[in-house]
Each structure stands twice: as C-alpha cells, then as structure tokens.
Design a protein around this motif. Structure first.
Motif, mmCIF file in Angstrom:
data_model
loop_
_atom_site.group_PDB
_atom_site.id
_atom_site.type_symbol
_atom_site.label_atom_id
_atom_site.label_comp_id
_atom_site.label_asym_id
_atom_site.label_seq_id
_atom_site.Cartn_x
_atom_site.Cartn_y
_atom_site.Cartn_z
ATOM 1 N N GLU A 105 -6.559 -54.738 21.795
ATOM 2 C CA GLU A 105 -5.259 -54.056 21.931
ATOM 3 C C GLU A 105 -4.102 -55.026 21.720
ATOM 4 O O GLU A 105 -3.095 -54.673 21.107
ATOM 5 N N VAL A 119 -6.358 -47.168 12.795
ATOM 6 C CA VAL A 119 -6.016 -45.759 12.545
ATOM 7 C C VAL A 119 -7.103 -45.119 11.675
ATOM 8 O O VAL A 119 -7.590 -44.021 11.959
ATOM 9 N N VAL A 148 -7.320 -39.461 22.943
ATOM 10 C CA VAL A 148 -6.765 -40.796 22.659
ATOM 11 C C VAL A 148 -6.953 -41.141 21.173
ATOM 12 O O VAL A 148 -6.040 -41.644 20.528
ATOM 13 N N LEU A 149 -8.138 -40.840 20.651
ATOM 14 C CA LEU A 149 -8.389 -41.126 19.229
ATOM 15 C C LEU A 149 -7.418 -40.356 18.340
ATOM 16 O O LEU A 149 -6.941 -40.870 17.330
ATOM 17 N N THR A 150 -7.137 -39.116 18.722
ATOM 18 C CA THR A 150 -6.201 -38.313 17.926
ATOM 19 C C THR A 150 -4.814 -38.948 17.940
ATOM 20 O O THR A 150 -4.146 -39.030 16.905
ATOM 21 N N PRO A 191 -2.811 -48.188 20.691
ATOM 22 C CA PRO A 191 -3.875 -47.807 21.616
ATOM 23 C C PRO A 191 -3.468 -47.755 23.090
ATOM 24 O O PRO A 191 -3.787 -46.789 23.779
ATOM 25 N N ASP A 192 -2.753 -48.777 23.555
ATOM 26 C CA ASP A 192 -2.397 -48.763 24.980
ATOM 27 C C ASP A 192 -1.418 -47.626 25.279
ATOM 28 O O ASP A 192 -1.532 -46.926 26.294
ATOM 29 N N ILE A 233 -4.135 -42.110 18.465
ATOM 30 C CA ILE A 233 -4.196 -43.347 17.674
ATOM 31 C C ILE A 233 -4.149 -43.006 16.183
ATOM 32 O O ILE A 233 -3.467 -43.671 15.394
ATOM 33 N N SER A 234 -4.857 -41.959 15.811
ATOM 34 C CA SER A 234 -4.871 -41.584 14.392
ATOM 35 C C SER A 234 -3.493 -41.125 13.922
ATOM 36 O O SER A 234 -3.226 -41.074 12.730
ATOM 37 N N ARG A 256 -3.304 -44.334 25.343
ATOM 38 C CA ARG A 256 -4.042 -44.084 26.596
ATOM 39 C C ARG A 256 -3.093 -43.661 27.712
ATOM 40 O O ARG A 256 -3.387 -42.749 28.492
ATOM 41 N N ALA A 305 -10.240 -44.625 13.673
ATOM 42 C CA ALA A 305 -10.089 -43.504 14.620
ATOM 43 C C ALA A 305 -10.246 -42.182 13.875
ATOM 44 O O ALA A 305 -10.903 -41.254 14.361
ATOM 45 N N TYR A 344 -14.304 -50.265 19.431
ATOM 46 C CA TYR A 344 -13.123 -49.713 20.112
ATOM 47 C C TYR A 344 -13.124 -48.188 20.058
ATOM 48 O O TYR A 344 -12.917 -47.522 21.073
ATOM 49 N N GLY A 384 -0.916 -42.835 14.655
ATOM 50 C CA GLY A 384 -0.147 -44.065 14.546
ATOM 51 C C GLY A 384 0.402 -44.584 15.865
ATOM 52 O O GLY A 384 1.219 -45.508 15.881
ATOM 53 N N ARG A 433 -11.432 -38.099 22.736
ATOM 54 C CA ARG A 433 -10.951 -37.426 21.532
ATOM 55 C C ARG A 433 -9.425 -37.325 21.512
ATOM 56 O O ARG A 433 -8.796 -37.452 20.454
ATOM 57 N N LEU A 493 -13.041 -39.323 14.532
ATOM 58 C CA LEU A 493 -12.690 -37.914 14.770
ATOM 59 C C LEU A 493 -13.397 -37.004 13.768
ATOM 60 O O LEU A 493 -13.843 -35.910 14.115
#
Lengths: 196, 130
Positions: free
Chosen positions: B33, B47, A46-48, A56-57, A50-51, A60, B50, B16, A53, A44, B54
């Motif tokens: 990625e 985005v 990491v997703l936040t 991804p790497d 990413i959301s 993390r 994701a 993903y 902007g 959650r 969420l």
C-alpha cells in the motif's frame, strides 16, 4: 482435454453464496448477519473501488464507512432491501463523491462518470459483457486441472493453496503454478481486449 | 515525492487482490500500500489486477447461476404451442356442427377418492357458429 464450458457446483442459496435468510436477518437488525454479509462481500467492494482508481487504503476506509452507513440506515428502518455488493459500492461512491467535493485529495481524481442513483448494481456494470466472455473463453480453453483449480478457488474464495491442492488432488506447488500461468494468460487476453 | 525503487512484483499484486484486501495488517500489506500510493506505474498495475480479479469473480458467479437460456427457450416453445392450439381450436370451432341436444345426460367426473361431481350437459354453452 479442456471442457467446452465452465461449470461450477450448484450455488448455495442466495445470490452471492450467503444463505437467503442472511440479508433478511440483516434487515431485521441481526448484527451477526451483517458480519456474515461483510465477510462475504467486502473484498469485492474494495476491489471495485480500487478498480475505479481509488487508492487501496482509501478504498478500505471507504468500504468500511459505506457498510456503517447502511447499517445505520437499517437501524433507522430506512433500508427496505439489500442488494449486495452493489448497494455498498453505490454508497461508497456517494461518500467518495462527497469527499471529493470537500477537497479530499484521495478522491478528486476519481471519475464519477455514471449516475450513482440509477443503479445499485455498479459492481456488475463495471465489467463489460465482452470482457467476461473473453475471460470465460480463456478459462474454458484451459486444461481440466486448471479449471478444477479455478473452480475450487472461486467457489470458496479465501481458500489457501493447500486447501485447493487437497480438494483437487494436485500438489501445492502445482496449484500455485497453475494459478500463476492462468492469470498470466488472462492478463494478456484482457490487455488485448482493452487495446482492441 | 520520491518514488521507492523496487516496484511491486506480479506476485505481490496477485496476493494483494486475492488475499491482501481482506488480510489483517501485516508488513507485506503495508509495503504494497505504501509503494502503490507513491508509484503511479504500480498503482495502474494494481487497478488492472483488481479488474482481472473482479472479472474472475463475475465469471464464477455467472457459471454458478442457473442458465436463463433454458427458460427463454421453454417459454418460446410454450408460446408457440399455445398459439398453435389457439389456431387449431379456432379452425375446429369453425368446422364444428353442434349435435342434436340430448336430454340431460349426466357426466360423472371422479375428482379424488370418494368425491364425484355430476355435470349436466345442458349447462354447457353452445359453440360459436363462426
């Protein structure tokens, strides 16, 4: 016949599924408890990110660094409480802001358009209530089998399609199809919501 | 930077956000990625995916949490009941005429097995006249 509202089984004690003592044990320095919290909340976090902007790497890496920072704070007895996953997200956003100030190109485009000190509950604040209500309405309008599939998936995140199929009495193929169809509906609804 | 030609499929992005984020390094993860880092379209789609994920997590959390509506309604009813009792109590107190005092009548109240407390009515206060 679709149900009027979504109901999930009673939650495990604790806010996000972990035992209420896990956070307390983590605050006492129990490293196994920190591992449990990481497993429960990191996706959650990491997703936040990413959301927001963040790539991804980078997200993390940032999440990992934020967990480490909190763990170090606990080791110095500077962590009075753990509100997760919000506290890790807040810590990660602080780190991102710092790195952006230092010229790290991976974070210079990120909008730090809120006061990170004001809340440790950013994860929830990022999703507005109307959006949640809209998603809830879409899911409530789905067939009972679709609702069972989503309950199974989000009650035990990380379950495989085979496990969900086993739990719901549907075929693996049907589970995959349902997930695909429902996400498609939700995607369209969220797009409508964003465009409105 | 040259953009890779093959965009991510919706299935890739779904994978993903549902599994890849927590997965150990694997070719699929690396491919996604790498592509997303170079492709603004797919980065934007990720985005959105994701955010969708969420939202679903939060909807599930909300469904798991006990509803707050019941305590709010119960609290309102309780407050109304207390108010009613206060109003009725005040009215009753206004109409109340104290009886002539009786000489030290003992009231015996059982509390639990074998324990009794004697109250002397002379210890009770007189109600207000207003």
């Amino acid at each position: 016949m679709p149900s009027d509202s979504l109901t999930w089984p009673a939650p495990l004690a604790g806010t996000r599924g972990e035992s209420p003592t896990t956070a307390a044990r983590a605050l006492q320095g129990d490293s196994a408890a920190w591992d449990d919290l990481f497993r429960t909340h990191n996706r959650r976090v990491v997703l936040t990110l990413i959301s927001r902007g963040i790539a991804p790497d980078a997200a993390r890496d940032l999440a990992q660094a934020a967990w480490m920072r909190l763990y170090e704070q606990q080791q110095r007895r500077r962590l009075p409480r753990l509100s997760l996953p919000g506290l890790v997200v807040t810590q990660a956003m602080y780190l991102a802001k710092d790195r952006a100030r230092g010229g790290d190109q991976r974070f210079t485009h990120v909008h730090f358009d809120y006061d990170t000190a004001a809340t440790d509950n950013i994860a929830q604040r990022l999703i507005d209530r109307n959006r949640l209500d809209r998603a809830h309405d879409v899911l409530s309008g789905c067939s009972d089998s679709a609702q069972r599939v989503f309950r199974a998936i989000y009650t035990a995140p990380g379950s495989s399609a085979a496990e969900v199929a086993d739990q719901t009495g549907l075929s693996v193929q049907r589970v995959r199809q349902i997930v695909c169809e429902v996400r498609k509906k939700l995607r369209a609804a969220m797009k409508e919501h964003n465009d409105a | 930077m040259r953009e890779p030609l093959a965009h991510m499929t919706t299935a890739d992005l779904e994978w993903y956000v549902t599994a890849g984020v927590s997965a150990a390094a694997c070719p699929r993860l690396e491919r996604i990625e790498t592509h997303v880092a170079a492709c603004a379209d797919c980065a934007g789609r990720l985005v959105d995916e994701a955010r969708l994920e969420l939202t679903l997590i939060e909807v599930a959390d909300r469904a798991k949490r006990p509803s707050r509506r019941v305590p709010v309604v119960a609290g309102a009813l309780l407050a109304a009941a207390v108010l009613l009792l206060v109003v009725l109590g005040s009215a009753a107190a206004r109409d109340y005429e104290p009886p002539a005092p009786e000489p030290a009548a003992a009231v015996t109240t059982p509390i639990d097995a074998g324990v009794r407390i004697a109250l002397d009515s002379s210890m009770l206060g007189e109600p207000d006249d207003n």
